[in-house]
Design an enzyme around this catalytic site. Structure first.
Site, PDB file in Angstrom:
ATOM      1  CE  LYS A 175      -1.671   3.029   1.836  1.00 28.12           C
ATOM      2  NZ  LYS A 175      -1.588   4.499   1.436  1.00 28.12           N
ATOM      3  CD  GLU A 250      13.357   1.468  11.391  1.00 31.06           C
ATOM      4  OE1 GLU A 250      13.707   2.554  11.900  1.00 31.06           O
ATOM      5  OE2 GLU A 250      13.582   0.370  11.934  1.00 31.06           O
ATOM      6  CB  CYS A 284      12.856   9.715   8.165  1.00 33.18           C
ATOM      7  SG  CYS A 284      13.707   8.409   7.266  1.00 33.18           S
ATOM      8  CD  GLU A 383       9.973  13.701  11.411  1.00 35.51           C
ATOM      9  OE1 GLU A 383      10.807  13.138  10.688  1.00 35.51           O
ATOM     10  OE2 GLU A 383       8.934  13.134  11.837  1.00 35.51           O
TER      11      GLU A 383
END
Length: 482
Positions: A175, A250, A284, A383
């Site tokens: 997906k 992750e 990331c 973040e």
């Protein structure tokens, strides 16, 4: 005319059950539709998982080198389409041509790598305690793998999940992210052209909130691999493990680069700028915190600002830095600029949307540098998925290391120094899954483990290299006493 792309299920290209589609637009020109994709439903996920389950035994029992030959041919098919896929990635995700081409090549290399690894699969022989006993292990596939991947590396991350899963004999349901699914479907196309058996690979597009739960919780899915935000990843992991599945997630990062007293300041500015502003900061592993010794702080800030202001912003096929992927991502970055100023950080450069006729209505933001950032500021702790880097001044290496570790995240970290003792201490004491010396926080080799600590990872299984094989296999120990 806009093309309409289909799902790939059980060896066939097909529409979603409800017949609905959604559009993906160019973040450099939001009025331009790149393609339409299937807005799939839980029923489409059900069909894909059933196809994967039905194909599982045939694929698992195929000799591994034969599976490798299919992966090798798929890699060659991707290589033939590299320029086309590069341009698709530029238009769907906003990367520059160089960044997009590098990512497509990464996917090609991953498929070649795992194609060769199939020659070494199987298990190992051990010495038994008694004569006449043959003692060995057999590695076997876990079964059906559900893969959920993000938009920021929309071909590389599906490749590094899919290739080891297939190499080890698992079937997969992928997906991909709704914002940029085109190159993930291209992986299925490359495998289809390589005559992979029906049902081994399945790809369904649509909303993660609608397709994720039925994929994760399906009783025929044996393993779940996710890459994305920490908030969603924690939900995925909880759902998967509650259902008794093997899971790896992750997730986010808040990656520091320490600039030591002995650092070459110009080198340090290059390293931080490349790590912070490459791929528009939408990685990331992007550097978002520069932790700088007081003796070189002012010089470093000036050098970093100069590099930020030297970046040409515009459409990815011509400029140094492209747009953010969507309006919501752009707004998120601009919101953090406001937050940083309210908290008292000093805006050194950037912080707004650039102007220029060539920019149109694209989702562009200026490379942004803040100094005077304290450890309790939100831009230090949270973040920011955009080209924004904060600079925090420290008095010595001890404070720098403590500051680097003052985060809920622990994905990637680097240090710029000419002091070998500092470098050695840093790589052993920094709380991150990746540690680099005199290098940017971004950029990963494909044959070594990748994963984070703390809230950047579930810390269950690593990805890439042999670690990728470990996640998708389970060992049986055999005692043969003939």
């Amino acid at each position: 005319m806009t093309s309409t792309q289909q799902n790939y299920v059980n060896g066939e290209w097909s529409d979603s059950e409800n017949g609905e589609t959604f559009e993906c637009t160019d973040p450099a020109a939001p009025d331009e539709v790149v393609a339409e994709y299937q807005r799939s439903t839980a029923a489409d996920v059900e069909s894909a998982v059933e196809a994967a389950a039905d194909a599982s035994e045939e694929w698992a029992t195929m000799p591994a080198p034969q599976r490798g030959a299919i992966l090798r041919e798929a890699a060659a098919n991707l290589a033939e389409r590299k320029e086309e896929l590069t341009q698709l990635l530029v238009r769907e995700e906003g990367k520059t041509s160089g960044e997009a081409g590098g990512e497509v090549q990464r996917a090609i290399d991953i498929f070649y790598y795992y194609a060769e690894k199939t020659r070494d699969l199987g298990g190992s022989r051990k010495s038994a305690s008694s004569a006449g006993t043959d003692l060995y292990t057999v590695d076997q596939p876990v079964g059906v793998a559900g893969l959920i991947t993000p938009w920021n590396y929309p071909i590389a991350i599906p490749a590094w999940k899919m290739a080891p899963a297939l190499a080890t004999g698992n079937t997969v349901v992928l997906k991909p992210a709704e914002l940029a699914p085109g190159t993930a479907l291209a992986l299925a196309g490359a495998l289809d052209e390589a005559d992979i058996p029906d049902g081994v690979v399945n790809v369904v597009t649509g909303k993660g909130s609608e397709l994720g739960p039925p994929l994760i919780e399906h009783e025929e899915v044996d393993a779940v691999s996710f890459t994305g935000s920490t908030e969603v990843g924690q939900q995925v992991y909880q759902s998967a493990t509650d259902a008794g599945k093997r899971a790896q997630c992750e997730m986010g990062g808040k990656n520091p680069t320490v600039v030591g007293e002995s650092a070459d300041v110009e080198q340090a500015a290059d390293i931080v700028a490349n790590g912070a502003f490459g791929v528009t900061g939408q990685a990331c592993t992007a550097c978002s915190r520069a932790i700088v010794h007081e003796s070189v702080h002012d010089e470093f800030v000036d050098a970093l600002v100069a590099r930020a202001e030297d970046i040409d912003i515009g459409p990815g096929d011509e400029y140094d830095m492209g747009p953010q992927v969507s309006e919501s991502e752009l707004e998120g970055t601009l919101d953090y600029v406001d937050v940083a100023e309210q908290e008292g950080a000093t805006l050194e450069t950037g912080g707004g949307q650039p102007e220029g006729e060539h920019l149109g209505d694209g989702y562009y933001v200026e490379p942004t540098v803040f100094s005077g950032v304290e450890r309790d500021f939100r831009i230090f702790q949270e973040e920011v998925f955009g080209p924004l880097v904060s600079v925090t001044e420290v008095a010595d290496f001890e404070e720098a290391l403590e500051t680097a570790n003052d985060s809920q995240y622990g994905l990637s970290a680097s240090i710029v120094t000419n002091d070998h003792e500092e470098a050695e201490r840093f790589v052993h004491e920094v709380e991150s899954g990746v540690a680099k010396v005199n290098a940017k926080t971004t950029g990963l080799e494909l044959h070594v483990p990748f994963g984070g600590f703390k809230q950047s990872s579930t810390e269950t299984w690593r990805e890439q290299g042999d670690a990728g094989i470990d996640f998708y296999t389970i060992q049986r120990t055999v005692y043969d006493e003939f």
